[in-house]
Write a protein that holds these residues in place. Structure first.
Motif, PDB file in Angstrom:
ATOM      1  N   ARG A 122      77.748  11.237 -22.003  1.00 45.29           N
ATOM      2  CA  ARG A 122      76.329  10.747 -22.216  1.00 45.29           C
ATOM      3  C   ARG A 122      75.654  12.151 -22.700  1.00 45.29           C
ATOM      4  N   GLU A 123      75.905  13.292 -22.035  1.00 48.56           N
ATOM      5  CA  GLU A 123      75.421  14.516 -22.352  1.00 48.56           C
ATOM      6  C   GLU A 123      76.226  15.050 -23.555  1.00 48.56           C
ATOM      7  N   THR A 170      74.248  13.746 -26.412  1.00 49.90           N
ATOM      8  CA  THR A 170      73.083  14.553 -26.669  1.00 49.90           C
ATOM      9  C   THR A 170      73.129  15.806 -27.168  1.00 49.90           C
ATOM     10  N   ASP A 228      73.239  13.861 -31.215  1.00 48.15           N
ATOM     11  CA  ASP A 228      71.795  13.202 -31.258  1.00 48.15           C
ATOM     12  C   ASP A 228      70.709  13.914 -32.282  1.00 48.15           C
ATOM     13  N   ASN A 284      77.442   3.487 -21.603  1.00 51.82           N
ATOM     14  CA  ASN A 284      76.307   3.491 -20.812  1.00 51.82           C
ATOM     15  C   ASN A 284      75.239   2.742 -21.204  1.00 51.82           C
ATOM     16  N   ASP A 308      73.145   4.078 -23.442  1.00 51.27           N
ATOM     17  CA  ASP A 308      72.054   5.002 -23.663  1.00 51.27           C
ATOM     18  C   ASP A 308      71.598   5.088 -25.069  1.00 51.27           C
ATOM     19  N   ARG A 309      72.468   5.028 -25.905  1.00 54.43           N
ATOM     20  CA  ARG A 309      71.797   5.079 -27.443  1.00 54.43           C
ATOM     21  C   ARG A 309      71.064   3.889 -27.786  1.00 54.43           C
ATOM     22  N   LYS A 343      67.676   4.110 -26.119  1.00 56.79           N
ATOM     23  CA  LYS A 343      66.699   5.011 -26.674  1.00 56.79           C
ATOM     24  C   LYS A 343      66.237   4.403 -28.382  1.00 56.79           C
ATOM     25  N   ALA A 403      75.536   0.305 -17.589  1.00 54.52           N
ATOM     26  CA  ALA A 403      74.462   0.215 -18.983  1.00 54.52           C
ATOM     27  C   ALA A 403      73.286  -1.168 -18.680  1.00 54.52           C
ATOM     28  N   ASP A 432      70.721   0.409 -16.409  1.00 57.24           N
ATOM     29  CA  ASP A 432      69.833   1.394 -16.781  1.00 57.24           C
ATOM     30  C   ASP A 432      69.066   0.599 -17.799  1.00 57.24           C
TER      31      ASP A 432
END
Length: 335
Positions: free
Chosen positions: A136-137, A140, A144, A168, A170-171, A174, A197, A200
């Motif tokens: 995830r990080e 980023t 990203d 997860n 995240d993309r 967003k 996922a 979240d």
């Protein structure tokens, strides 16, 4: 026979050994919130930090000792403050977590993994949840800015997006946050990651707009909702499509499964070419060695471009990032 004087001169060995211990401590300190607290507050007390987080005080202090041994923090008893290398490690912490927490078991088994008698079937003893946590990080940090530049440059309105290997989610979360009129589908082989996922997505109020599918992207079946997808994304898992014959077949199959896709953003690492072993940047060696041990082929940029052409995709644009593992985002459309 080695005497005491010679043993005390093993400085290179000590530096390497202490760094190996510190690598695990970096991943732990990030996951437990210690690195962020040091950055925000400028100091902490190890025993007080342990008490607040229900940690063993002696073991917690030991974690900070490991960080102090390689100049990430300074320690005066139990009082800990950032040291010379803290800022750099804070930026790259997810790489260490990926190495020690996510891929630690793979490297522990190196003597066995190298033996042909054990190289039967898929070789991947990694922790998928820990890999997802780190990635995830990593996403980023390394993808990203270029990804959002590509998304902002899309010249059509899309109402359905699918993310292959979504982890997860995240993309997708967003993207849907930026596109109130769009829905999304996340596809991943790791059920544990999809549980994160789903949680979240619910926390973001997107449960009604996001669907998650547990499936192997390389072998998944057709689904009616796939025909609605106009934007397709895939990050940090495209190398799993290889070797070449399977990659071409997978890319061609993706075109069939998502017949109305107008744009496919595929971001991935590529094999380093022409860089000396001693000059590899952070993360590159761990990433390439890990995938070599697992028997996963890492393509070069040229390998990818050839596979796209053969499988019926046209490269509209190539965003070369190349921070640590030859990252690149290919902007594709059906040929």
């Amino acid at each position: 026979m080695i005497d005491a004087q010679e043993a005390r001169s093993w400085k290179s060995a000590a530096q390497l050994y202490n760094s190996a211990v510190a690598a695990s401590a970096i991943g732990a300190a990030w996951e437990l919130g210690a690195l962020d607290e040091l950055q925000d507050e400028g100091t902490l007390d190890a025993h007080e930090f342990a008490a607040r987080n229900d940690l063993d005080p002696a073991a917690t202090l030991a974690m900070f000792r490991a960080l102090a041994a390689v100049n990430i923090v300074e320690r005066d008893g139990t009082r800990v403050t950032p040291a010379a290398d803290f800022a750099e490690i804070q930026q790259t912490r997810s790489f260490f977590h990926w190495l020690t927490r996510g891929s630690g078991e793979l490297f522990r088994q190196m003597p066995l993994v190298l033996q042909n008698q054990h190289r039967k079937g898929e070789i991947d003893p990694r922790d998928p949840a820990a890999v997802t946590y780190a990635c995830r990080e990593i996403n980023t940090l390394t993808y990203d800015p270029w990804f959002w530049s590509a998304v902002d440059g899309i010249d059509f309105d899309f109402t359905m997006v699918a993310d292959l290997g979504c982890g997860n989610g995240d993309r997708l979360i967003k993207i849907l946050g930026r596109r109130p009129g769009a829905n999304g589908i996340g596809i991943d082989i790791a059920a544990d990651s999809l549980k994160v996922a789903e949680s979240d997505a619910a926390g973001a109020g997107l449960s009604d707009r996001l669907t998650f599918v547990t499936s192997d992207v390389r072998t998944m079946d057709r689904r009616p909702e796939f025909t609605e997808v106009e934007l397709l994304t895939c990050f940090m898992m495209g190398h799993d499509f290889w070797p070449r014959e399977r990659c071409v077949a997978t890319l061609a199959r993706i075109r069939e499964l998502f017949p109305n896709v107008k744009r496919f953003l595929l971001g991935d690492a590529t094999r380093t070419v022409g860089t000396a072993d001693q000059e590899l940047p952070v993360f590159t060696l761990g990433f390439e060695v890990a995938h070599d041990m697992m028997g996963v082929f890492l393509p070069t940029v040229a390998d990818w471009e050839s596979a796209f052409a053969e499988s019926g995709w046209r490269v509209r644009h190539k965003h070369a990032i190349d921070m640590t593992v030859g990252e690149v985002i290919f902007e594709l459309e059906p040929a």
